[in-house]
Design a protein around this motif. Structure first.
Motif, PDB file in Angstrom:
ATOM      1  N   LEU A  20      65.695   5.241  34.706  1.00  0.00           N
ATOM      2  CA  LEU A  20      65.031   6.224  33.833  1.00  0.00           C
ATOM      3  C   LEU A  20      65.650   6.972  32.847  1.00  0.00           C
ATOM      4  CD1 LEU A  20      63.413   8.561  36.416  1.00  0.00           C
ATOM      5  CD2 LEU A  20      63.076   7.746  34.372  1.00  0.00           C
ATOM      6  N   LEU A  21      67.421   6.519  33.078  1.00  0.00           N
ATOM      7  CA  LEU A  21      68.182   7.334  31.727  1.00  0.00           C
ATOM      8  C   LEU A  21      68.060   6.134  30.925  1.00  0.00           C
ATOM      9  CD1 LEU A  21      71.085   8.430  34.141  1.00  0.00           C
ATOM     10  CD2 LEU A  21      70.031   9.241  32.796  1.00  0.00           C
ATOM     11  N   VAL A  22      67.909   4.813  31.247  1.00  0.00           N
ATOM     12  CA  VAL A  22      67.865   3.861  30.080  1.00  0.00           C
ATOM     13  C   VAL A  22      66.822   4.056  29.278  1.00  0.00           C
ATOM     14  CG1 VAL A  22      67.401   1.360  29.297  1.00  0.00           C
ATOM     15  CG2 VAL A  22      69.502   2.265  31.201  1.00  0.00           C
ATOM     16  N   LEU A  23      65.361   3.968  29.864  1.00  0.00           N
ATOM     17  CA  LEU A  23      64.389   4.455  28.703  1.00  0.00           C
ATOM     18  C   LEU A  23      64.763   5.557  28.414  1.00  0.00           C
ATOM     19  CD1 LEU A  23      61.772   3.192  31.771  1.00  0.00           C
ATOM     20  CD2 LEU A  23      62.887   2.046  29.784  1.00  0.00           C
ATOM     21  N   ILE A  24      64.770   6.928  29.020  1.00  0.00           N
ATOM     22  CA  ILE A  24      65.160   7.584  28.330  1.00  0.00           C
ATOM     23  C   ILE A  24      65.618   7.953  26.962  1.00  0.00           C
ATOM     24  CG2 ILE A  24      65.706  10.179  27.771  1.00  0.00           C
ATOM     25  CD1 ILE A  24      64.925  10.476  31.174  1.00  0.00           C
ATOM     26  N   GLY A  25      66.958   7.150  27.549  1.00  0.00           N
ATOM     27  CA  GLY A  25      68.285   6.983  26.105  1.00  0.00           C
ATOM     28  C   GLY A  25      67.583   6.325  24.607  1.00  0.00           C
ATOM     29  N   ILE A  26      66.293   4.778  25.329  1.00  0.00           N
ATOM     30  CA  ILE A  26      65.784   4.214  24.823  1.00  0.00           C
ATOM     31  C   ILE A  26      64.851   4.849  23.317  1.00  0.00           C
ATOM     32  CG2 ILE A  26      64.106   1.920  23.844  1.00  0.00           C
ATOM     33  CD1 ILE A  26      65.089   0.704  25.869  1.00  0.00           C
ATOM     34  N   THR A  27      64.549   5.942  24.011  1.00  0.00           N
ATOM     35  CA  THR A  27      63.353   7.074  23.591  1.00  0.00           C
ATOM     36  C   THR A  27      64.053   7.521  22.760  1.00  0.00           C
ATOM     37  OG1 THR A  27      62.310   7.277  26.109  1.00  0.00           O
ATOM     38  CG2 THR A  27      62.053   8.399  23.965  1.00  0.00           C
ATOM     39  N   LEU A  28      65.085   8.709  23.347  1.00  0.00           N
ATOM     40  CA  LEU A  28      65.699   9.009  21.919  1.00  0.00           C
ATOM     41  C   LEU A  28      66.581   8.353  21.225  1.00  0.00           C
ATOM     42  CD1 LEU A  28      68.210  11.291  24.605  1.00  0.00           C
ATOM     43  CD2 LEU A  28      66.128  12.173  22.893  1.00  0.00           C
ATOM     44  N   ILE A  29      67.092   6.915  21.305  1.00  0.00           N
ATOM     45  CA  ILE A  29      67.484   6.032  20.172  1.00  0.00           C
ATOM     46  C   ILE A  29      66.065   5.856  19.070  1.00  0.00           C
ATOM     47  CG2 ILE A  29      68.543   3.805  19.831  1.00  0.00           C
ATOM     48  CD1 ILE A  29      69.644   3.652  22.767  1.00  0.00           C
ATOM     49  N   ALA A  30      64.914   5.412  19.647  1.00  0.00           N
ATOM     50  CA  ALA A  30      64.340   5.174  18.867  1.00  0.00           C
ATOM     51  C   ALA A  30      64.067   6.539  17.741  1.00  0.00           C
ATOM     52  CB  ALA A  30      62.622   5.595  19.367  1.00  0.00           C
ATOM     53  N   SER A  31      64.074   8.148  18.532  1.00  0.00           N
ATOM     54  CA  SER A  31      64.031   9.565  17.406  1.00  0.00           C
ATOM     55  C   SER A  31      64.840   9.217  16.740  1.00  0.00           C
ATOM     56  CB  SER A  31      64.331  10.627  18.087  1.00  0.00           C
ATOM     57  OG  SER A  31      63.923  11.555  17.226  1.00  0.00           O
ATOM     58  N   THR A  33      66.873   7.268  15.203  1.00  0.00           N
ATOM     59  CA  THR A  33      66.973   6.074  14.157  1.00  0.00           C
ATOM     60  C   THR A  33      65.839   6.204  13.749  1.00  0.00           C
ATOM     61  OG1 THR A  33      66.665   4.623  15.751  1.00  0.00           O
ATOM     62  CG2 THR A  33      68.780   4.493  15.152  1.00  0.00           C
ATOM     63  N   HIS A  34      64.943   7.428  14.079  1.00  0.00           N
ATOM     64  CA  HIS A  34      63.807   7.330  13.155  1.00  0.00           C
ATOM     65  C   HIS A  34      62.662   6.042  13.175  1.00  0.00           C
ATOM     66  CE1 HIS A  34      66.613  10.476  11.441  1.00  0.00           C
ATOM     67  NE2 HIS A  34      67.049  10.150  10.354  1.00  0.00           N
ATOM     68  N   ALA A  35      62.345   5.835  14.329  1.00  0.00           N
ATOM     69  CA  ALA A  35      62.061   4.638  14.114  1.00  0.00           C
ATOM     70  C   ALA A  35      60.191   4.547  13.947  1.00  0.00           C
ATOM     71  CB  ALA A  35      61.401   3.885  15.513  1.00  0.00           C
ATOM     72  N   ARG A  44      65.193  -1.428  14.562  1.00  0.00           N
ATOM     73  CA  ARG A  44      66.119  -2.519  14.969  1.00  0.00           C
ATOM     74  C   ARG A  44      66.808  -2.159  16.400  1.00  0.00           C
ATOM     75  NH1 ARG A  44      70.445  -2.599   9.684  1.00  0.00           N
ATOM     76  NH2 ARG A  44      72.213  -1.899  11.499  1.00  0.00           N
ATOM     77  N   PHE A  45      67.454  -0.590  16.176  1.00  0.00           N
ATOM     78  CA  PHE A  45      68.003   0.008  17.517  1.00  0.00           C
ATOM     79  C   PHE A  45      67.540  -0.171  18.407  1.00  0.00           C
ATOM     80  CE2 PHE A  45      70.111   1.879  13.037  1.00  0.00           C
ATOM     81  CZ  PHE A  45      71.370   1.593  13.719  1.00  0.00           C
ATOM     82  N   VAL A  46      66.109   0.009  18.164  1.00  0.00           N
ATOM     83  CA  VAL A  46      65.541  -0.032  19.659  1.00  0.00           C
ATOM     84  C   VAL A  46      65.337  -1.198  20.361  1.00  0.00           C
ATOM     85  CG1 VAL A  46      63.341   0.530  20.509  1.00  0.00           C
ATOM     86  CG2 VAL A  46      64.456   2.537  18.897  1.00  0.00           C
ATOM     87  N   PHE A  47      65.532  -2.694  19.327  1.00  0.00           N
ATOM     88  CA  PHE A  47      64.806  -3.543  19.513  1.00  0.00           C
ATOM     89  C   PHE A  47      66.098  -4.222  20.606  1.00  0.00           C
ATOM     90  CE2 PHE A  47      65.340  -7.728  18.608  1.00  0.00           C
ATOM     91  CZ  PHE A  47      63.957  -8.292  19.420  1.00  0.00           C
TER      92      PHE A  47
END
Lengths: 369, 587
Positions: A20-31, A33-35, A44-47
């Motif tokens: 859950l933490l990893v997925l929340i993290g990826i979601t926030l990374i997306a946000s 880094t303006h995905a 790029r970062f999300v990928f």
């Protein structure tokens, strides 16, 4: 051990919380880094982060087959590799943010200090495990202190205050569970306090500055205090429910620096609000609880020592990172486990969780299948 | 397992971790719930920027629709404030890029500390600076390049004393409360029509709120209020005539080695000023961006005062042009008849005062006396009238009082009187003073525009109109907002018969044998009068005043050349050039 036995005995509460933490993290990374904004590099970062999550999941599942006790024999070479690696950073490292922390290997730049933390846990657990019977008075602890001190000094020299303090946290956890006496703790605490001025002199100017600014962020509203002020604004302005994913003005308009790495928690605070950060912090608490539970129920000292080291490190990371983003800890460049963008940190942390699961999976050394 | 004795220590670790997590949750509650609204407004302050859109000033047209004053887009370099203040390193970087000392930037920041708007560092940046700022804009978060209208005077110095110029509002003006709704850095009219009609020309500024990122780049405009451009002025000035007049002035000044001059061309039927020029002059564009030291010194150290509009603010002895007043008074008060012959022996019998050139004309009547500008004859008129009667008529002709033209800084002039002499010089009035007054010397002072108004009254058989420069005010969309009609200011109390005689005499001035016979060559008949005003500080000032056509007056032209000596020589050629253009042969 076969796959079925593994899957039947896994600690799914721990795995679920971490994922859950990893997925929340990826979601926030997306946000962060303006995905959501079209551009060739938007994912790029999300990928990258996602790819490494998958790689680490597979690697972790594979590693669960092996008994963690094998690490005992690897401890010494790992310890030496660790020192060589840290030496490499010192000699060939790439400088970022005033500190040499990166090593370029092909297309990937790795942060050896992240792996160094994991190696430290394993090496120390193995070393202490051997010394356990003789541990008693302060003197008997000196080899252990020396064992930590060597890599510690290399990391301090980098300079990487954050990682060096993680080493201390791991050592502290080990000392607590191994019966380091209360009076010694008090004495050490007193010595630390007394030697604080000396430490101050040893610190780099930018580190001193960070501490000064931590004590008074207004001191340098555009220097190092800027990060903290902007981070506090981001978190505070999230209010109860947050501004919504991709809607945090502080993160989307880049007022928040380093927002996908060290300050990812501020993005969470801004976009998910109090509700969101409380859930995240409680998830960390679950991870820590499960780690301590595993430490309690490990069937050998090595397992307990490993689990305690891992838990100490996670707890320290969460405390320092969240404390830093919310202005109650100095800025030390410690990533938030599972959530901050960063392949090295993600890999290290996921492998450490694997190790916890492994300790949990292999209760007895001699067991007939 | 480890020593059972220390098993409780894992429980302590668990408790410690719980405490840590709940401290962090507590910290979140403090930031997000307790202090949430504070941080919310800080975040809002980070991302929103309020910017004023400066309204373009109204355009100034001449009477034929030629644009005289317009706005062009200029780049303004300003510094947007963010929630935190201004980064020192940005200021340092900007300082080298725009060539402005850091201290000055910091001072400007301090001076504008009360305002939420960006601080305007350079109002109209040069192309080099704009390019440099543009190239480095991503290293200059918070620095803005805004397009704003910049005043431009298309013909440089042409009609500068009429048009005036704009500049930043001064601290003094703010303190005086002249412009209540304005603040430091705003542009206002400083001089000329720009100043007099400032409230029409200025317009109303608009504004917008923008969302910006950390580098000050605009993400979106949140709301916008469009500016309302200022109203435009349609002048009575005819730019072509103005150009001719100024060229004639410059030519003549160069030819005779004089530096200062005033010319006014007016329509006597309406008081509309068709051209108005003063020398020396300056370029109003110098003031638009704040005047350079070099240009300021150039203006300030010039002993002939380029900033003074000599048409309305220059006070000169009217010299022989005043004989029109003395003559009208004498006729009207029946102190002389048109045909009475008076003997000019070259000096007046009562006081030894003579003609300027020492000549003696013998027996002469009124018309000859005026057209030949005989002093002795007018000394006698002064003697017969007495100073009080002369002064009354001088006032009736509008001397000693502002004409009320729509410009600031008009001078009153002065009508010489015993009371004035007593008060200022503490001396008694002598007959010689009256003699001097009757030929426009001595204490009497008049501005060229007063003389123009006086001559207009003669040309129009006694009717006087207030001189003015603006015909119409137009709204932004071109629709009419206001029209200025000719404003009659009453008749002079001189009979038409007497004025006709004056007119006849003035016509003779430009004929063969008159004092300004050079104008005889014009295709229209011209009525004129020369004058030479004694100047205690240097060469005499030369006057020439005229109206044409003599029988159907369309234009009154008044010219004074400072230290130009005889008006017939210095001023008359300028008037001639203007009339040549206006009435056909000059084209």
């Amino acid at each position: 051990m076969n796959n079925r036995r593994i899957t039947n005995n896994l600690d799914y509460v721990l795995i679920g919380s971490v994922m859950l933490l990893v997925l929340i993290g990826i979601t926030l990374i997306a946000s962060a880094t303006h995905a959501n904004v079209p551009s060739p590099t938007r994912f790029r970062f999300v990928f990258r982060q996602s790819v490494f999550v998958i790689i680490n999941l597979m690697l972790g599942f594979f590693l669960l087959r092996f008994d963690y006790r094998m690490l005992k024999s690897l401890a010494k070479p790992l310890y030496i590799i660790n020192i060589i690696m840290l030496l490499g950073v010192m000699l060939f490292g790439r400088t970022a943010l005033g500190a040499q922390r990166w090593l370029q290997i092909g297309p990937i730049s790795i942060q050896p200090s992240e792996f160094a933390k994991a190696i430290m846990i394993v090496a120390l657990a193995s070393f202490v495990d051997k010394k356990l019977p003789t541990l008693d008075n302060f003197r008997s602890w000196l080899p252990i202190f020396g064992f930590v001190l060597v890599p510690f000094l290399f990391v301090v020299k980098q300079p990487d205050l954050g990682t060096s303090l993680v080493f201390m946290a791991i050592l502290l956890g080990t000392m607590i569970v191994c019966g380091f006496k209360k009076k010694y703790f008090l004495a050490l605490g007193g010595i630390s306090l007394a030697s604080a001025p000396l430490m101050w002199m040893v610190l780099h100017e930018y580190q001193r500055n960070r501490i000064r600014v931590f004590l008074d962020p207004g001191l340098e509203p555009y220097g190092s205090g800027y990060h903290v002020i902007q981070s506090m604004i981001a978190i505070g302005s999230g209010l109860f429910f947050g501004k919504g994913l991709f809607s945090g003005t502080q993160s989307q308009l880049n007022f928040l620096p380093e927002n996908h790495t060290d300050f990812i928690f501020a993005v969470a605070g801004e976009e998910f609000g109090f509700v969101g950060v409380t859930i995240i912090l409680l998830l960390y608490l679950v991870v820590i609880y499960r780690g301590i539970y595993i430490a309690m129920h490990a069937t050998d000292n090595f397992g307990t020592l490993l689990a305690v080291g891992i838990v100490s490190m996670f707890t320290f990371h969460v405390l320092v990172n969240v404390g830093m983003t919310s202005g109650i800890m100095p800025v030390t460049g410690v990533p938030l486990p599972f959530m901050s963008y960063g392949v090295s940190s993600l890999t290290t942390n996921m492998l450490l969780v694997t190790l916890l699961l492994n300790i949990d999976l292999h209760p007895q050394r001699l067991r007939f299948d | 397992m480890l020593n059972k004795k220390y098993a409780y220590r894992l429980e302590i670790m668990m408790a410690a971790a719980t405490v840590i997590i709940f401290i962090l949750i507590g910290r979140m509650a403090y930031l997000q719930l307790y202090k949430g609204t504070y941080y919310e407004s800080r975040a809002e302050g980070n991302r929103t920027r309020y910017t004023r859109i400066i309204a373009p000033r109204g355009i100034i047209y001449d009477c034929n629709g030629e644009v005289l004053v317009d706005n062009k887009p200029g780049f303004m370099v300003s510094l947007a404030r963010s929630g935190e203040g201004f980064k020192p390193e940005i200021i340092a970087r900007l300082s080298t890029i725009i060539n402005m000392p850091q201290d000055k930037i910091k001072k400007m920041i301090e001076e504008n500390s009360g305002s939420a708007e960006p601080i305007r560092l350079i109002r109209n940046a040069s192309p080099e600076i704009v390019t440099k700022v543009e190239e480095n804009i991503r290293f200059l978060p918070g620095v803005l390049l805004e397009v704003q209208p910049v005043r431009t005077y298309l013909n440089k110095s042409l009609a500068v004393h009429t048009l005036g110029y704009v500049g930043e509002i001064s601290e003094y003006e703010i303190e005086q409360g002249v412009y209540k709704e304005l603040k430091a850095g705003d542009i206002v009219g400083k001089f000329g029509l720009e100043n007099y009609y400032d409230k029409y020309l200025r317009g109303t500024d608009g504004s917008y709120r923008e969302e910006v990122d950390v580098n000050g780049r605009v993400v979106q405009i949140m709301d916008k209020v469009n500016p309302i451009p200022g109203q435009s002025l349609v002048l009575t000035i005819d730019a072509k005539l103005q150009r001719i007049a100024e060229q004639a002035v410059d030519r003549q000044l160069h030819a005779i080695g004089a530096r200062a001059c005033a010319v006014i061309v007016m329509d006597p039927h309406s008081g509309e000023v068709k051209a108005l020029a003063s020398r020396p002059d300056f370029d109003p564009n110098w003031f638009v961006n704040g005047i350079s030291e070099k240009n300021w010194n150039r203006i300030n150290t010039d002993g002939f005062h380029p900033m003074t509009d000599k048409v309305i603010a220059g006070e000169y002895p009217p010299g022989s042009t005043f004989k029109i007043v003395t003559g009208s008074a004498a006729l009207q008060e029946k102190k002389v008849t048109p045909n009475e012959m008076i003997f000019d022996s070259g000096r007046h019998p009562l006081v030894d005062m003579r003609n300027a050139g020492g000549e003696a004309l013998g027996w002469i009547n009124f018309k000859t006396a005026l057209s030949a500008s005989d002093n002795v004859y007018f000394y006698e008129m002064g003697y017969r009238l007495g100073i009080d009667a002369i002064d009354k008529y001088a006032a009736d002709f509008g001397l000693g009082k502002k004409t009320g033209i729509d410009l600031e800084g008009e001078a009153n002039g002065l009508i010489a009187s015993p009371a004035y002499k007593k008060k200022v010089f503490e001396e008694d009035w002598f007959l010689g003073d009256t003699f001097n007054a009757s030929i426009g010397q001595g204490f009497t002072l008049a501005t060229p525009i007063q003389i123009a108004q006086m001559l207009s009254a003669v040309a129009l058989d006694g009717k006087r109109y207030k001189p003015h420069l603006v015909k119409r005010i137009l709204n932004d969309d071109g629709s009419l907002s206001k029209t200025f009609k000719p404003e009659a200011v009453g008749n002079i109390p001189v009979s038409e018969t007497n004025l006709k005689l004056i007119q006849e005499a003035l016509k003779a001035v430009t004929k063969e044998g008159g004092t300004a016979a050079s104008l005889n060559s014009l295709p229209v008949s011209v009525a004129g009068k020369t004058g030479t005003a004694e100047n205690p500080h240097g060469r005499d000032h030369g006057w020439f005043i005229a109206y044409a056509p003599a029988d159907d007056p369309q234009l009154v032209v008044v010219c004074l050349v400072e230290q130009g000596s005889y008006g017939a020589v210095s001023a008359a050629p300028i008037v001639k050039s203007v009339l040549e253009y206006a009435f056909g042969t000059g084209k």
